[in-house]
Enzyme design. Structure first.
Site, PDB file in Angstrom:
ATOM      1  N   ALA A  78       6.060  54.294 -77.268  1.00 31.73           N
ATOM      2  CA  ALA A  78       6.382  55.311 -77.931  1.00 31.73           C
ATOM      3  C   ALA A  78       7.150  55.054 -79.315  1.00 31.73           C
ATOM      4  O   ALA A  78       7.526  55.893 -80.133  1.00 31.73           O
ATOM      5  CB  ALA A  78       7.646  56.225 -77.107  1.00 31.73           C
ATOM      6  N   GLU A  79       7.188  53.993 -79.904  1.00 28.62           N
ATOM      7  CA  GLU A  79       7.821  53.457 -81.104  1.00 28.62           C
ATOM      8  C   GLU A  79       6.814  52.822 -81.884  1.00 28.62           C
ATOM      9  O   GLU A  79       6.230  53.575 -82.423  1.00 28.62           O
ATOM     10  CB  GLU A  79       9.239  52.615 -80.736  1.00 28.62           C
ATOM     11  CG  GLU A  79      10.208  53.241 -80.103  1.00 28.62           C
ATOM     12  CD  GLU A  79      11.480  52.541 -79.881  1.00 28.62           C
ATOM     13  OE1 GLU A  79      11.772  51.972 -80.952  1.00 28.62           O
ATOM     14  OE2 GLU A  79      12.175  52.365 -78.554  1.00 28.62           O
TER      15      GLU A  79
END
Length: 363
Positions: free
Chosen positions: A160-161
């Site tokens: 997600a990053e």
């Protein structure tokens, strides 16, 4: 009550040093003395001298920045780490670097209520501060990393990053000829361009990110004119009536521990996801953030749910939502308007003049 007391003892033992009786007495003495000074009266002789000096010493900046023996400092390692910190090739999209979220122009954060991740996804937590972490004992809002080296890997590999693998990062850096000499200058060995050295270099650079001296520091060191009477009253409240220093302690104004401060509950249980279920106090507990370089315009808390300082002060005045995991430090208190203004005036003294950061030349 017995289980709750055990939870609190476990938390204190695991995550922060105990406050000694002499130190607490000194805090009370200094708070009382400052309060008397604001009222125009002299503090009794017993409040002066060693008690005040020892209390101020607890908030004095250290002279040197610590580096672990397993990853000692070198200028070459710092230079390499700085290049990596600003290099978007560490992300899958090739457009996001560590500095995208930890932007020096925005106080080494992003100024957003919550971080934005891969594919412009809004993440559940705010971007934390990256300064003064050389002294930290735990990392991330939930403490799941116990070293800066471990922490450096997490945003790079989190889907997600930055959504990368370390193998792909290393392949990209090896394709950039300028990186090989930087790694050879910083590390020994036949093949120094590897994942472990990349994380060590990033951690080294991050340890050099230290807040400059602020007006509060000059006051602690003896310059009585460095901060005003309202800020001194605010500090007296901070270590006295308001009880803020129970968690925001030391020169970094954090105990590096985890507390449930009674915020509105979400699905994110913070430290509770990594603590035994029997440790009730860790449910909904998040790391105490440093108050150094506080963004006065907010937002605040791990998920940005409190928009401004007025909301923060009101939250602490109410004492937070009551539940079994609520930190024992959270107690309702009355704060008059002038006391709230004084606390804000004190927080302003923890801000230093910004230091320009020269961007590195990327290989």
């Amino acid at each position: 009550m017995g289980d709750r007391a055990q939870d609190n003892r476990l938390r204190r033992r695991a995550f922060r040093p105990a406050l000694t009786v002499p130190f607490l007495a000194a805090l009370c003495a200094l708070a009382s003395g400052l309060g008397l000074a604001q009222a125009g009266r002299s503090a009794p002789p017993e409040l002066a001298g060693e008690a005040v000096r020892s209390t101020k010493a607890a908030f004095r900046r250290p002279a040197d920045t610590p580096f672990p023996g397993t990853n000692p400092f070198s200028p070459e390692k710092e230079a390499l780490g700085k290049a990596l910190f600003f290099d978007p090739r560490l992300s899958r999209s090739g457009s996001v670097s560590c500095a995208t979220c930890h932007n020096p122009s925005l106080g080494w954060t992003d100024g957003l209520p919550r971080a934005v991740g891969f594919g412009m996804e809004i993440l559940p937590r705010r971007t934390p501060q990256v300064r003064n972490l050389a002294w930290a004992a735990a990392f991330q809002w939930d403490g799941r990393a116990d070293s800066l080296e471990m922490q450096a890997r997490m945003p790079i590999t989190a889907p997600a990053e930055m959504n990368m693998t370390m193998d792909l990062v290393i392949a990209r850096l090896k394709a950039a000829p300028g990186y090989a000499p930087l790694f050879r200058a910083a590390f020994a060995g036949d093949d120094p361009l590897n994942a472990g050295n990349l994380l060590a270099a990033l951690a080294t650079y991050e340890r050099t990110l230290v807040s400059p001296r602020a007006p509060f520091d000059r006051w602690i060191e003896g310059d009585e004119a460095a901060i005003g009477p309202d800020a001194k009253q605010g500090f007296a409240l901070f270590i006295g009536k308001a009880g803020c220093s129970a968690c925001h302690s030391g020169w970094r104004f954090t105990d590096d521990s985890f507390h449930d401060i009674g915020l509105a509950v979400t699905e994110d249980v913070g430290r509770g996801a990594f603590a035994p279920p029997s440790v009730t106090a860790m449910q909904h507990a998040f790391k105490t953030p440093s108050l150094r370089e506080l963004r006065m315009q907010g937002p605040y808390m791990h998920d940005g749910q409190l928009p401004d300082l007025d909301a923060v002060l009101e939250h602490y005045a109410r004492g937070g939502e009551k539940r079994p995991s609520l930190s024992f430090e959270m107690k309702p208190l009355e704060l008059a308007a002038d006391e709230r203004r004084a606390l804000v005036a004190f927080l302003q003294t923890l801000k230093a003049e910004p230091v320009p950061v020269a961007l590195p030349h990327l290989p």
